[in-house]
Design a protein around this motif. Sequence first.
Motif, short mmCIF file in Angstrom:
data_model
loop_
_atom_site.label_atom_id
_atom_site.label_comp_id
_atom_site.label_asym_id
_atom_site.label_seq_id
_atom_site.Cartn_x
_atom_site.Cartn_y
_atom_site.Cartn_z
N THR A 1 -23.86 45.56 52.99
CA THR A 1 -24.86 45.31 52.08
C THR A 1 -24.94 45.84 50.59
N LYS A 2 -24.28 46.81 50.52
CA LYS A 2 -23.63 47.24 49.04
C LYS A 2 -22.91 46.14 48.57
N TYR A 3 -22.09 45.25 48.93
CA TYR A 3 -21.43 44.19 48.53
C TYR A 3 -22.38 43.10 48.13
N GLN B 1 -19.23 44.18 39.00
CA GLN B 1 -18.90 45.41 39.99
C GLN B 1 -17.76 44.95 41.12
N LEU B 2 -18.17 43.76 41.73
CA LEU B 2 -17.09 43.32 42.77
C LEU B 2 -15.61 43.21 42.18
N ARG C 1 -10.79 44.77 50.04
CA ARG C 1 -10.77 43.29 50.75
C ARG C 1 -12.24 42.89 50.96
N CYS C 2 -13.25 43.78 51.18
CA CYS C 2 -14.75 43.64 51.36
C CYS C 2 -15.01 42.66 50.31
N ALA C 3 -14.73 43.55 48.86
CA ALA C 3 -15.33 42.74 47.82
C ALA C 3 -14.59 41.19 47.66
N TYR C 4 -13.42 41.32 47.98
CA TYR C 4 -12.90 39.72 48.22
C TYR C 4 -13.63 39.02 49.00
N ALA C 5 -13.94 39.30 50.36
CA ALA C 5 -14.63 38.68 51.06
C ALA C 5 -15.90 38.32 50.70
N GLU C 6 -16.69 38.91 49.86
CA GLU C 6 -17.92 38.90 49.24
C GLU C 6 -17.82 37.59 48.22
N PHE C 7 -16.89 37.58 47.53
CA PHE C 7 -16.49 36.65 46.53
C PHE C 7 -16.26 35.31 47.28
N TYR C 8 -15.57 35.35 48.24
CA TYR C 8 -15.45 34.29 48.99
C TYR C 8 -16.68 33.55 49.45
N GLN C 9 -17.49 34.35 49.93
CA GLN C 9 -18.73 34.02 50.42
C GLN C 9 -19.99 33.39 49.31
N ARG C 10 -19.93 34.15 48.23
CA ARG C 10 -20.56 33.69 47.15
C ARG C 10 -20.17 32.37 46.40
#
Length: 191
Positions: free
Chosen positions: A2-4, A11-12, A21-30
């Motif tokens: 949720t913080k991502y 910030q990401l 890696r979680c920031a990367y996964a969030e970019f991917y999702q977005r």
Amino acid sequence: MTKYNAATDNQLLDLLKSGDRCAYAEFYQRYFDMLYVHARKRLKNTQEAEDVVQEIFVELWSGAQSINIHTSLSNYLITCTRNKILNLISRNGFQEKYKISLAVTEKFESQTDHLVRARQLSALIAKEIECLPPKMKRVFLMSRSEHLTYIEIAKDLNITEQSVRSHVKNALKVLRFRLGLFFYIVLFFIK
């Protein structure tokens, strides 16, 4: 996670630069779907569009430390996607031109090879015809080269039509024997 989800792109990006890696996964999702739709509209090919977007994300991960974005991340990714698409189209255009050029070259080489063989065969046949007895040779050439009928040849040489027929028949037997069956068949198809 949720913080991502709540984090801004900047910030990401900072987290991504530190190897998160979680920031990367969030970019991917977005951004995957948006970039995919953009690429698919331009390329009209689902596999190529997916490949382009995958390359963008691979480069995003591998070059995260050196990325300096002066606009929004979405603009940056769209620009990267557009550039990849243009490179792909350019490369495909070059490959298509190369394939066409290669096909033309192969066709030309094939025609050239065929012409060389035809000339060699013609020379061989001409050589064998020259070895025929004079009268047989003359009758045969009048029949095959000048395309005269047996009646016209008989009248021209003052001989019977049956003699003309015999000379042509004997000439073909001699040529068939000397040149072999293959050349005999080709003799009548290369006229």
